[in-house]
Design an enzyme around this catalytic site. Structure first.
Site, short mmCIF file in Angstrom:
data_model
loop_
_atom_site.label_atom_id
_atom_site.label_comp_id
_atom_site.label_asym_id
_atom_site.label_seq_id
_atom_site.Cartn_x
_atom_site.Cartn_y
_atom_site.Cartn_z
N THR A 1 -7.12 -47.63 -25.41
CA THR A 1 -7.72 -48.37 -24.30
C THR A 1 -8.46 -49.66 -24.64
O THR A 1 -8.01 -50.73 -24.22
CB THR A 1 -8.72 -47.44 -23.58
OG1 THR A 1 -8.08 -46.02 -23.47
CG2 THR A 1 -9.21 -47.86 -22.35
N THR A 2 -9.28 -49.39 -25.72
CA THR A 2 -10.14 -50.81 -26.15
C THR A 2 -9.04 -51.81 -26.66
O THR A 2 -9.27 -53.04 -26.44
CB THR A 2 -11.11 -50.39 -27.06
OG1 THR A 2 -11.53 -49.33 -26.62
CG2 THR A 2 -11.95 -51.43 -27.39
N TYR B 1 -3.82 -37.68 -25.96
CA TYR B 1 -4.86 -38.47 -25.53
C TYR B 1 -5.24 -38.33 -24.04
O TYR B 1 -4.44 -38.45 -23.34
CB TYR B 1 -4.60 -40.01 -25.87
CG TYR B 1 -5.46 -40.81 -25.45
CD1 TYR B 1 -6.94 -40.54 -25.10
CD2 TYR B 1 -5.37 -42.31 -25.80
CE1 TYR B 1 -7.84 -41.60 -24.94
CE2 TYR B 1 -6.18 -43.46 -25.44
CZ TYR B 1 -7.54 -42.92 -25.13
OH TYR B 1 -8.37 -44.01 -24.67
N LYS C 1 -7.59 -35.78 -28.43
CA LYS C 1 -8.64 -37.08 -28.26
C LYS C 1 -9.13 -36.79 -26.71
O LYS C 1 -8.23 -37.15 -25.97
CB LYS C 1 -7.97 -38.55 -28.53
CG LYS C 1 -8.90 -39.55 -28.01
CD LYS C 1 -8.36 -40.87 -28.30
CE LYS C 1 -8.56 -42.02 -27.77
NZ LYS C 1 -10.12 -41.99 -27.33
N SER D 1 -11.08 -38.00 -23.87
CA SER D 1 -11.97 -38.83 -23.25
C SER D 1 -12.24 -38.61 -21.98
O SER D 1 -11.98 -39.26 -20.84
CB SER D 1 -11.38 -40.34 -23.24
OG SER D 1 -11.36 -40.97 -24.65
N GLY E 1 -14.11 -38.63 -27.00
CA GLY E 1 -14.23 -40.08 -26.64
C GLY E 1 -15.38 -40.50 -25.60
O GLY E 1 -14.95 -41.66 -25.06
N ASP F 1 -18.70 -41.75 -25.95
CA ASP F 1 -19.70 -41.94 -26.94
C ASP F 1 -21.01 -41.55 -26.76
O ASP F 1 -21.64 -41.08 -27.33
CB ASP F 1 -19.73 -43.54 -27.27
CG ASP F 1 -18.34 -43.81 -27.48
OD1 ASP F 1 -17.28 -43.06 -27.34
OD2 ASP F 1 -18.01 -45.23 -27.77
N GLU F 2 -21.39 -41.77 -25.32
CA GLU F 2 -22.91 -41.71 -25.12
C GLU F 2 -22.93 -39.84 -24.81
O GLU F 2 -24.48 -39.60 -24.75
CB GLU F 2 -23.38 -42.05 -23.43
CG GLU F 2 -22.02 -41.75 -22.34
CD GLU F 2 -20.99 -42.78 -22.26
OE1 GLU F 2 -20.49 -43.02 -23.46
OE2 GLU F 2 -20.43 -43.15 -21.30
N SER G 1 -14.95 -46.71 -28.29
CA SER G 1 -15.13 -48.18 -28.27
C SER G 1 -16.49 -48.76 -28.89
O SER G 1 -16.45 -49.52 -29.46
CB SER G 1 -15.20 -48.73 -26.98
OG SER G 1 -16.22 -48.39 -26.20
C1 LIG Z 1 -12.88 -45.38 -20.57
C2 LIG Z 1 -13.11 -45.68 -22.06
O1 LIG Z 1 -12.91 -46.75 -22.37
N1 LIG Z 1 -13.63 -44.94 -22.90
C3 LIG Z 1 -13.88 -45.34 -24.28
C4 LIG Z 1 -15.49 -44.85 -24.58
O2 LIG Z 1 -15.66 -45.14 -25.79
C5 LIG Z 1 -16.37 -45.86 -23.84
O3 LIG Z 1 -16.25 -46.87 -23.77
C6 LIG Z 1 -17.83 -45.50 -24.06
O4 LIG Z 1 -17.91 -43.78 -24.09
C7 LIG Z 1 -18.79 -46.14 -23.19
O5 LIG Z 1 -18.59 -45.27 -21.87
C8 LIG Z 1 -13.03 -44.51 -25.30
O6 LIG Z 1 -12.86 -43.19 -25.06
C9 LIG Z 1 -11.68 -45.19 -25.13
C10 LIG Z 1 -10.83 -45.14 -26.45
O7 LIG Z 1 -11.01 -44.42 -27.15
C11 LIG Z 1 -9.98 -46.15 -26.73
O8 LIG Z 1 -10.16 -47.25 -26.73
O9 LIG Z 1 -8.67 -45.51 -26.67
#
Ligand SMILES: CC(=O)N[C@@H]([C@@H](O)[C@H](O)[C@H](O)CO)[C@@H](O)CC(=O)C(=O)O
Length: 310
Positions: free
Chosen positions: A41-42, A133, A163, A165, A189, A191-192, A208
């Site tokens: 995603t990122t 994922y 994974k 999320s 996935g 993070d918070e 991310s």
């Molecule tokens: C929807 C989204 O972008 N979720 C992020 C999280 O890291 C998210 O940015 C973080 O928990 C902040 O809300 C990741 O799960 C995405 C991820 O792992 C990826 O980039 O593939």
């Protein structure tokens, strides 16, 4: 295990492979992160062409050799054939695993449809560990992960893990609980909420924010490992304070890239359309918050590393 960010050239919005080597060093040395999830995603994997995805994957594997522990390539696509091509390519270049999201335009209607698709992709790289994922908020595919995992190894012998999320900790907990006899990886996935997922049995994390809060998150993981829950909770709350702050400002992939640029000093470039770059106001606010939480010191900031909207 943080997200890989490919880096886009500033004006052309073309991928900029030249920063990846530098970014590998940054993640390893400054963030203590040695596992990379590429083209997710990122990394805007779904906004890239197949040929771009291949080149980005190759660059991460090449530059990460002898420096990174694992490079997992996301190879999900709407077209099964494209997904298989990427899976085969990941195996050829020596990646450590592949991951796949649910196809999200003509969607699988149930678990069996989804498994049938995933099975064909996995079969294109029969020697590579396979991860599903699960990111229902973005794919719109709401099939519960717990349901999907039931009997998955009989269908996909290379299945290695999930994974996850999503914020549904009932679903996540049941994935762990029902598969205790298996050696699956449960990578969280959100993070918070990572600390809650660790309690439920998460074996790792992909997110991310580990691009710039990797060190802080490692401290939380270490505190959890030594059973110092009070310190672990303090770290999680501190991370939450930042995420809560940016979420209220409007937080997504564009804003993540801007923060990555700000903290690392390595230009990530703007996101690809339809995403718009983060505003200067967002970046200024995020920077002030990072500093007030002690996540960024003046010496971390390098000149000219800001991405702003014009
Ligand atoms: C929807 C989204 O972008 N979720 C992020 C999280 O890291 C998210 O940015 C973080 O928990 C902040 O809300 C990741 O799960 C995405 C991820 O792992 C990826 O980039 O593939």
């Amino acid at each position: 295990m943080p997200k890989a960010q490919s880096g886009f050239k500033k004006l052309s919005r073309e991928i900029n492979l030249s920063v990846i080597g530098q970014y590998v060093d940054y993640l390893v040395e400054k963030q203590g992160v040695k596992n990379i999830f590429v083209n997710g995603t990122t990394g805007e994997g779904l906004s890239l062409s197949i040929s771009e995805r291949r080149r980005v994957a190759e660059e991460w594997v090449t530059k990460g050799r002898n420096k990174l522990d694992q490079v997992v390539i996301h190879v999900g696509a709407l077209s099964l054939k494209e997904s298989q091509e990427l899976a085969k390519h990941a195996a050829e270049i020596g990646a450590d695993g592949i991951a796949v999201i649910a196809p999200f335009f003509l969607k699988p209607q149930d678990k069996d449809d989804l498994i049938a698709f995933l099975k064909e992709v996995a079969a294109a790289a029969p020697a590579l560990p396979f991860y599903y994922y699960h990111i229902p908020a973005l794919t719109g595919v709401k099939i519960r992960a717990e349901e999907l995992l039931d009997g998955i190894q009989e269908k996909i012998p290379t299945f290695q893990g999930l994974k996850f999320s999503d914020t549904d900790l009932l679903d996540f907990g049941q994935c762990v609980d029902q598969n205790r006899q298996r050696q699956f990886a449960f990578l969280f996935g959100v993070d918070e909420q990572l600390l809650s997922a660790l309690v439920m049995g998460a074996t790792g994390a992909v997110g991310s924010t580990y691009n710039y809060l990797g060190q802080k998150t490692n401290q939380m993981l270490e505190a959890y490992e030594r059973k110092d829950l009070s310190s672990a909770l303090n770290y999680q709350f501190c991370i939450q304070r930042f995420i809560n702050f940016v979420v209220k400002l409007g937080f997504g992939v564009s804003q993540t890239k801007a923060i990555m640029t700000l903290v690392s000093g390595i230009p990530m470039g703007p996101p690809r359309l339809p995403l718009q770059r983060a505003s200067k106001e967002f970046i200024d606010n995020a920077e002030a918050k990072l500093k007030s939480l002690g996540f960024l010191s003046l010496t971390d900031l390098k000149n000219g590393n800001l991405e702003t909207s014009s």
